[in-house]
Motif scaffolding. Structure first.
Motif, mmCIF file in Angstrom:
data_model
loop_
_atom_site.group_PDB
_atom_site.id
_atom_site.type_symbol
_atom_site.label_atom_id
_atom_site.label_comp_id
_atom_site.label_asym_id
_atom_site.label_seq_id
_atom_site.Cartn_x
_atom_site.Cartn_y
_atom_site.Cartn_z
ATOM 1 N N ALA A 1 0.850 -1.205 0.000
ATOM 2 C CA ALA A 1 0.000 0.000 0.000
ATOM 3 C C ALA A 1 0.878 1.245 0.000
ATOM 4 N N THR B 1 0.995 5.298 -2.460
ATOM 5 C CA THR B 1 1.391 6.648 -2.042
ATOM 6 C C THR B 1 2.457 7.248 -2.959
ATOM 7 N N ILE C 1 -4.800 2.468 8.570
ATOM 8 C CA ILE C 1 -5.774 1.976 7.587
ATOM 9 C C ILE C 1 -5.028 1.780 6.271
ATOM 10 N N VAL D 1 -5.059 -0.513 2.521
ATOM 11 C CA VAL D 1 -5.741 -1.396 1.575
ATOM 12 C C VAL D 1 -4.751 -1.754 0.465
ATOM 13 N N GLY E 1 -14.142 0.642 -2.232
ATOM 14 C CA GLY E 1 -14.902 0.882 -1.006
ATOM 15 C C GLY E 1 -14.459 0.077 0.206
ATOM 16 N N ILE E 2 -13.307 -0.602 0.113
ATOM 17 C CA ILE E 2 -12.869 -1.444 1.240
ATOM 18 C C ILE E 2 -12.487 -0.582 2.453
ATOM 19 N N HIS F 1 -3.754 10.858 12.139
ATOM 20 C CA HIS F 1 -2.585 11.482 11.513
ATOM 21 C C HIS F 1 -2.524 10.882 10.112
ATOM 22 N N VAL F 2 -2.820 11.689 9.127
ATOM 23 C CA VAL F 2 -3.234 11.182 7.818
ATOM 24 C C VAL F 2 -2.204 11.502 6.742
ATOM 25 N N SER F 3 -1.813 10.501 6.002
ATOM 26 C CA SER F 3 -0.883 10.727 4.887
ATOM 27 C C SER F 3 -1.528 11.654 3.854
ATOM 28 N N THR G 1 -1.732 11.029 0.852
ATOM 29 C CA THR G 1 -2.508 10.128 -0.019
ATOM 30 C C THR G 1 -3.897 9.868 0.545
ATOM 31 N N ALA G 2 -3.968 9.737 1.874
ATOM 32 C CA ALA G 2 -5.244 9.367 2.494
ATOM 33 C C ALA G 2 -6.101 10.586 2.849
ATOM 34 N N ASP H 1 -7.849 12.770 1.124
ATOM 35 C CA ASP H 1 -9.169 12.868 0.480
ATOM 36 C C ASP H 1 -10.109 11.771 0.976
ATOM 37 N N PHE I 1 -13.558 12.519 2.826
ATOM 38 C CA PHE I 1 -14.775 11.843 2.348
ATOM 39 C C PHE I 1 -15.525 11.203 3.534
#
Ligand SMILES: CC(C)(COP(=O)(O)OP(=O)(O)OC[C@H]1O[C@@H](n2cnc3c(N)ncnc32)[C@H](O)[C@@H]1OP(=O)(O)O)[C@@H](O)C(=O)NCCC(=O)NCCS
Length: 179
Positions: free
Chosen positions: A46, A51, A104, A106, A114-115, A138-140, A142-143, A145, A149
């Motif tokens: 992932a 990323t 998180i 995937v 939608g996983i 704490h969000v990359s 990449t993550a 958006d 959402f």
């Protein structure tokens, strides 16, 4: 060497959590001990693939090597971890520790169907059951958006250190209390 084990709280019965799950091609369920050997590949793939638009090779290597099999097992012994299975294959996992969505991931071969949404929704539901008033992550880049959402707002950028390499990420929060 003996395989490290998870606490009893972290390993729960493997049952679909709602009737809706019966109609989905994939299943969200609690982490089981037998899943652990597969999670490091999902984690690393992932990062390396998904990323690549936001972090260079040095950053992706530092991030993906920040965990190994043993440290990931130890980390996932805390809080609540759920995994996603698609055709009996593990394709993603997510962890919440108290009010923090800690991980998180995937697998890139299973992205954008939608996983992560289902993994996250399970963790938000259990946070609500526990009576938590907000979630933090704490969000990359990449993550970002994805979390937006899911209803999170960025409170600004921060710098994370992974083995001496700096990665920019967002501090994001979501209120679970309706105004
Ligand atoms: C972020 C991540 C978990 C999203 O997983 P996913 O299963 O592909 O996400 P979903 O399919 O549930 O996406 C739901 C919505 O979030 C948004 N979204 C998800 N990934 C996105 C991306 N890369 N770019 C823009 N929007 C994105 C979209 O609105 C998407 O809906 P759509 O596909 O109908 O447009 C996955 O890309 C990943 O593992 N990334 C690498 C690791 C990482 O950064 N983890 C987070 C650490 S903080």
């Amino acid at each position: 060497m003996a395989e490290p084990t998870l606490s009893q709280e972290a390993v729960q019965a493997s049952e679909p959590t709602d009737a809706f799950a019966a109609f989905l091609p994939f299943q969200i369920r609690p982490l089981q001990s037998g899943d652990l050997s597969k999670l490091i590949r999902i984690f690393r793939d992932a990062i390396q693939v998904s990323t690549a638009g936001h972090y260079d090779q040095q950053q992706r290597d530092a991030w993906s090597l920040a965990q190994n099999h043993e440290s990931l097992i130890s980390l996932l012994g805390d809080g609540e971890t759920v995994v996603a299975e698609w055709d009996q294959e593990l394709v993603g996992f997510a962890q919440r520790i108290q009010d923090s969505i800690n991980m998180i991931y995937v697998h890139p071969d299973s992205a954008r169907v939608g996983i992560a949404t289902l993994l996250y929704q399970h963790l938000e539901d259990s946070a609500r059951v526990e009576g938590l008033s907000r979630l933090t992550a704490h969000v990359s880049l990449t993550a970002h958006d994805f979390f937006q959402f899911m209803g999170f707002n960025s409170e600004g950028e921060e710098q994370a250190d992974r083995g001496g390499v700096t990665l920019t990420r967002h501090l994001m929060r979501k209120s679970l209390v309706s105004n």
